[in-house]
Structure formats: C-alpha cells, structure tokens
Write a protein that holds these residues in place. Structure first.
Motif, PDB file in Angstrom:
ATOM      1  N   GLU A   1      -8.943  22.769-128.927  1.00 31.19           N
ATOM      2  CA  GLU A   1     -10.004  23.658-128.469  1.00 31.19           C
ATOM      3  C   GLU A   1     -10.717  22.974-127.313  1.00 31.19           C
ATOM      4  OE1 GLU A   1     -12.553  24.872-131.672  1.00 31.19           O
ATOM      5  OE2 GLU A   1     -10.876  25.408-132.975  1.00 31.19           O
TER       6      GLU A   1
ATOM      7  N   HIS B   1     -13.495  22.641-123.933  1.00 45.77           N
ATOM      8  CA  HIS B   1     -14.801  22.998-123.394  1.00 45.77           C
ATOM      9  C   HIS B   1     -14.567  23.955-122.229  1.00 45.77           C
ATOM     10  CE1 HIS B   1     -18.631  22.673-121.267  1.00 45.77           C
ATOM     11  NE2 HIS B   1     -19.146  22.125-122.360  1.00 45.77           N
TER      12      HIS B   1
ATOM     13  N   GLU C   1     -16.282  24.781-119.581  1.00 43.49           N
ATOM     14  CA  GLU C   1     -16.696  24.373-118.241  1.00 43.49           C
ATOM     15  C   GLU C   1     -15.992  23.102-117.782  1.00 43.49           C
ATOM     16  OE1 GLU C   1     -20.945  24.105-117.946  1.00 43.49           O
ATOM     17  OE2 GLU C   1     -21.246  25.920-119.128  1.00 43.49           O
TER      18      GLU C   1
ATOM     19  N   GLN D   1     -12.120  20.005-120.790  1.00 46.57           N
ATOM     20  CA  GLN D   1     -11.782  18.858-121.620  1.00 46.57           C
ATOM     21  C   GLN D   1     -11.625  19.309-123.060  1.00 46.57           C
ATOM     22  OE1 GLN D   1     -15.109  16.216-121.013  1.00 46.57           O
ATOM     23  NE2 GLN D   1     -13.963  14.918-119.616  1.00 46.57           N
TER      24      GLN D   1
ATOM     25  N   GLU E   1     -12.368  19.531-126.752  1.00 52.73           N
ATOM     26  CA  GLU E   1     -13.523  19.272-127.620  1.00 52.73           C
ATOM     27  C   GLU E   1     -13.072  18.937-129.037  1.00 52.73           C
ATOM     28  OE1 GLU E   1     -17.604  21.261-126.574  1.00 52.73           O
ATOM     29  OE2 GLU E   1     -16.119  22.834-126.922  1.00 52.73           O
TER      30      GLU E   1
ATOM     31  N   PHE F   1     -20.089  14.724-119.084  1.00 52.23           N
ATOM     32  CA  PHE F   1     -18.696  14.975-119.448  1.00 52.23           C
ATOM     33  C   PHE F   1     -17.802  13.723-119.401  1.00 52.23           C
ATOM     34  CE2 PHE F   1     -20.083  19.193-117.740  1.00 52.23           C
ATOM     35  CZ  PHE F   1     -20.155  19.827-118.966  1.00 52.23           C
TER      36      PHE F   1
ATOM     37  N   LYS G   1     -20.313  17.732-134.177  1.00 51.22           N
ATOM     38  CA  LYS G   1     -20.494  18.093-132.770  1.00 51.22           C
ATOM     39  C   LYS G   1     -21.942  18.487-132.486  1.00 51.22           C
ATOM     40  CE  LYS G   1     -18.692  18.980-128.670  1.00 51.22           C
ATOM     41  NZ  LYS G   1     -18.055  17.937-127.860  1.00 51.22           N
TER      42      LYS G   1
END
Length: 384
Positions: free
Chosen positions: A210, A212, A214, A217, A219, A352, A376
């Motif tokens: 899964e 990110h 924006e 990367q 997650e 990030f 998270k």
C-alpha cells in the motif's frame, strides 16, 4: 572459500539502511566486511569492519575499493558499472553481475528487456529527451494521463511523476525518460526471488503493498498478500521468469500490478534486498538479508516460508519537519504485542525520508493490519 571467522572480506557498495541490516547477518556469522559510501554519516559505518568514504559513481573509487575485497555486492543499484565490469574482467566476483545491473539500472532498457522476453508490462514510450514528449502528445502518439519516469537514478519515489497536463512536465529533468501508461490496478504486489551462484532459486511469498498517494513510497507491506491463490501462483511464476531471463545472483525484488481482471504486469525490479522484504526479519524462517548473503556466497538457500503473518510499516519523516530527528511515541508502540521498531540511524530527518520501519507479526493477518494502522497513527518522525 572459507567465509566464517576467516580473512575473507565482503565488500558492500552503499552504506544505507539496507547495508546496515545486511551487516546484522555478517556479524552473526563473523564474516569480515568493508563498506563504501559517500556520506560520513552512513548507517553502515558503525557496524562494518572497515569503512571507506567515496562516491559510488566514481570509476576510480569503485575500482580501487573492489580490488581489495574477495566478493563485491551492492545495497543500491546506482553505482559505476564500468568499474564493476573491469573488476569482473580481472576475475573479481561481483554479485549481482554487471550484465544484470546494466539492464536494471536504466528503466528504459529494463522495459525493453521485458518486451523482448515476453514479460507482461504496461505500455510505454521511450524518449531521449523530455522535450520530445510534447511533440508526441501534439502528434497524437501519447495521451494524458501517463507516468513519467526518469530513465536513471530514480529512487524511493524520486524520478517518478503522474502527468495529467503539459505543465506537469515543468521542472522535471530534461534527459532520457519513459512515459508509461497508467494501469488501472486492483493491487500492487511484489515477489522476492533468491538465486545463488550455483543457480538454486527460491521465491518468497507474494506481498501486497500500500503506497502513500503523494510521496509514491510504500506505507505498508502485507505478507501474505490478501489475494486468490491462483493469482499468487501467477505472480510467483512471472517473477521466476524475470529472474531466469535476467540471470541475477542474490535477491531480485519484482514489483507488479494486479489488474482488475487479474492479469499480472511487471512494474520494475530491484537487484538487492528490498523494502518489500523487511517483514521477513521477524516473520520468515530466513530473512531477506541472510538469504542475500547465502546467495552471493553460494551457500544453500534458506526456507522462505513465513512463520507467522507479517506487516511492515515504513517510518518516514513527517511533512514540515527538517532537522535533528525525534521519534515521538516510540515507547507506546513497543507496548503493543508483536511490534518491533527498526531505526536506521539517520540523525537528520526531512519530509518523506526513510528513517526506519516497524514490523508487526500476528497469527491473524487482519489483526496484524489493525495493529499496523494503530502504529502508523501513533508514531511520528519529527524534528526538535
């Protein structure tokens, strides 16, 4: 060759977190190590037998480093391949081989390799210069939206951008690139293939990733992937085909898309331990770093099965925070059952930037995913 408690030296090009975790295994087996990285603050520096400061893209630095080790490997693929090729010609053992790295290091060559070898992948166009993209759009050869990818030196979401209009190309590097069809996918998957020098091959279970939205990367990495067994088998078969055609030695992480009609398309590969395999440290019988060592030293490959379901959560720098790192609420997540944090040793955070990861193990994959979400939401990587 005798590796354990001997004069043998393994050379590692790259001193980041992947190399640091590989060094956990060399220290476990008392294998001597020498690492080169451009940064004095490289995470590997504290754990290797000898550290050399030098640019991984400099021919002389890489060549001189490689001459003084017994086996040479990488923890990042952006290295000087001409130097590695010369070392191979002189009889040095370099894994993965330079021939495989030349295909993988350039995304345009990598995509053409898939086409030439009948490996399913998304449609794409190759451009020598970014300026050619506008001409292709104006002449009807390319349509919005598409994924722009720099042919070289993209890493951790860098060098990749969704392009929905011409203005989105502004500010991007001007050199060689590809424009890739946007795939309407159901899942992003990955399979790690291990291949030793003698040709023994094993695959790890299919993982689900899964991302990110924006930063582009990962997650979460979920193992085993929550997909149909037939789809998982197809993914492993395609990963094995990529491995066979590319003839790597070590690990090959094959990232794939599962479409809504359950086709599998190869996105890209990485010839080294990979973010998608971090769950294996706690969840597998043989973690990916030990397996990489086994492969490049031509030792028997270990059991790739999971002992328990595993999920990995990436710890990246929070937006709006640059400076000396602080891990907020790390003590609270350590109270949770089956939760293990891994901190990479980077002293400075920025938005990030990969600073660590957390693994969650549980007999129940759904329960593990719930705990991963709590982790998270709880832990924050900020600056003070």
């Amino acid at each position: 060759m005798e590796y354990f408690s001997s004069d043998f030296i393994l050379g590692i090009l790259g001193g980041g977190q992947l190399g640091k975790m590989l060094l956990y295994e060399t220290r476990k087996w008392d294998i001597g190590t020498k690492v080169m990285d451009a940064s004095d603050e490289a995470p590997c520096k504290i754990a290797c037998n000898e550290f050399v400061k030098g640019s991984l893209l400099d021919f002389k630095a890489v060549y001189d480093f490689g001459k003084n080790v017994d086996v040479l490997t990488i923890e990042i693929e952006n290295v000087n391949l001409d130097a590695l090729e010369k070392l191979e010609e002189e009889g040095k053992k370099v894994y993965p081989p330079t021939k495989a790295l030349r295909i993988i290091q350039n995304k345009a060559k990598q995509k053409l390799f898939y086409v030439d070898n009948g490996i399913p992948t998304a449609e794409f166009h190759r451009f020598a210069y970014k300026s050619e993209i506008a001409d292709s759009i104006n002449n009807g050869g390319l349509e919005f939206p598409f994924i722009w990818k720099a042919a070289q030196f993209g890493y951790d979401g860098q060098g990749v951008k969704v392009v929905r209009k011409l203005e989105d190309l502004e500010g991007l590097p001007s050199g060689e690139c590809i424009a890739e069809e946007m795939v309407n996918f159901k899942n992003e998957l990955a399979v790690i293939v291990a291949r030793n020098v003698s040709g023994e091959v094993k695959t790890y279970p299919v993982v689900e990733m899964e991302f990110h939205p924006e930063a582009n990367q990962v997650e979460y990495v979920i193992c085993p992937a929550r997909i149909d067994d037939k789809v998982a088998l197809k993914a492993r078969e395609i990963a094995l085909k990529v491995s066979e055609k590319i003839q790597h030695v070590g690990l090959l992480a094959v990232e794939m898309f599962q479409t809504h009609d359950d086709k599998i398309l190869v996105n890209e590969v990485a010839p080294r331990p990979h973010n998608s395999g971090h769950y294996s440290i706690e969840a597998s019988y043989t973690n990916q770093f030990e397996q990489h060592l086994r492969a490049i030293l031509d030792l028997p490959l270990g059991n790739t099965d999971n002992k328990v379901a595993g999920i990995m959560v990436n710890l990246v720098g929070a937006e709006g925070h640059t400076g000396k790192v602080v891990y907020e609420n790390i003590g609270e997540i350590m109270r949770m059952e089956g939760v293990t944090p891994h901190i990479y040793g980077k002293k400075q955070t920025r938005p990030f930037r990969k600073m660590g990861h957390v693994t969650i193990v549980n007999k129940n994959i759904a329960e593990a995913r719930t705990i991963a979400q709590q982790v998270k939401e709880k832990i924050k990587v900020i600056s003070n």
